[in-house]
Design a protein around this motif. Sequence first.
Motif, PDB file in Angstrom:
ATOM      1  N   LYS A 136      32.057  11.865  43.765  1.00  0.00           N
ATOM      2  CA  LYS A 136      33.433  12.316  44.035  1.00  0.00           C
ATOM      3  C   LYS A 136      33.524  13.018  45.390  1.00  0.00           C
ATOM      4  O   LYS A 136      34.510  12.874  46.115  1.00  0.00           O
TER       5      LYS A 136
ATOM      6  N   TYR B  47      36.939   7.024  40.491  1.00  0.00           N
ATOM      7  CA  TYR B  47      37.571   7.903  41.477  1.00  0.00           C
ATOM      8  C   TYR B  47      37.777   7.268  42.855  1.00  0.00           C
ATOM      9  O   TYR B  47      38.530   7.794  43.670  1.00  0.00           O
TER      10      TYR B  47
ATOM     11  N   LYS C  17      39.694   2.683  43.401  1.00  0.00           N
ATOM     12  CA  LYS C  17      39.568   3.046  41.992  1.00  0.00           C
ATOM     13  C   LYS C  17      40.379   2.111  41.091  1.00  0.00           C
ATOM     14  O   LYS C  17      41.333   1.471  41.541  1.00  0.00           O
TER      15      LYS C  17
ATOM     16  N   VAL D 260      33.967  10.359  32.440  1.00  0.00           N
ATOM     17  CA  VAL D 260      35.152  10.077  33.270  1.00  0.00           C
ATOM     18  C   VAL D 260      36.382   9.717  32.434  1.00  0.00           C
ATOM     19  O   VAL D 260      37.490   9.603  32.961  1.00  0.00           O
TER      20      VAL D 260
ATOM     21  N   ASP E 145      40.320  10.557  33.042  1.00  0.00           N
ATOM     22  CA  ASP E 145      40.707  10.260  34.428  1.00  0.00           C
ATOM     23  C   ASP E 145      40.883   8.756  34.603  1.00  0.00           C
ATOM     24  O   ASP E 145      41.595   8.294  35.484  1.00  0.00           O
TER      25      ASP E 145
END
Length: 239
Positions: free
Chosen positions: A41, A193, A200, A219, A222
Motif C-alpha cells: 500500500k 489497492y 485496483k 483486504v 476494501d
Amino acid sequence: MKILNCNNKNFDKNLDSLLLQRNKKVQSNLVSVSGIIKDVKKNGDRAILKYEKKFNQNNLIEPSAKQISKQIRSLNKNIKRAIDLAYNRIFKFHSLQRYKNISYVDKFKNKLEYKYIPIGSVAVYVPGSAVSYPSSVLMNAIPAIVAGVKRIVMINPGLKGKQNPAVLYAARKCKIKEIYSIGGPSAIAAAAYGTNKIKKVNKIVGPGNAYVAAAKKEVFGDVGIEGMTAGPSEVTIVA
C-alpha cells in the motif's frame, strides 16, 4: 501423510491438538501478511518486485504479449484441445445461470424493478510457480464473462518470470488481456489497492496457499472476495 485413526484411544485429543496447531499457524500467517500488505500500500510496485525476487526469483510484473505468445506456442496440442473442451462445457453451464431483469407495474400503479448489473472489474488469482491450474482460470473467469464483467485481470505467479503455458492459453481463451506474473499476499494487496502498474479491482477470486487466503481475508471490506476464504485441500479416506 498425517493419519488419525478414530478407533485409537487418544483420537479426540490428537485431533484437537492438530486443529490448534493449524489455528496458531493461521494467526502467525496473518501477522506476516499484514506487514506485506502495508508495504505494498505504501511502496507499490517497488514492494511487489522486492517480494517477487525473494519468493519467486522473479524480476517481472507484467509479461509482454510477445513473451505470452512464445509460451503458448510451446503448449502441446492435446492440452489445448482439452482446455477448449473444458471452456465450452463450463461456459454452457454458467450461461444457464444468467439472471433476467424484472420490470412491471402492479395494480396500485407502482413500478417495480430488479436490475442485474455486473461489477466493473475482477482479479482471478491462479496459483503458479511450481504448479499449474488452467482449470482455475476457466472456473473463475468464465462466470465473469457470462455476467458481463468488462475488466478481468489474471494474477499468476511465475518462477523466474516464466508462467505455465497452459494457464496462459486458458487466459487467452477467456480473452484476458491483463496478466501479471506476481503472487502471494503482495499480489492480493496490489489487486485490492492498486499500484502504478496495476489498477485496483472490485473483487478478487481464486484459490491460493495459506498466505494468499490470509491476505484475501485481510483486504476483505476494501475489496470483495468469494463468499468464504478457501481452506487447505483435505482428503478423508474411509476404508
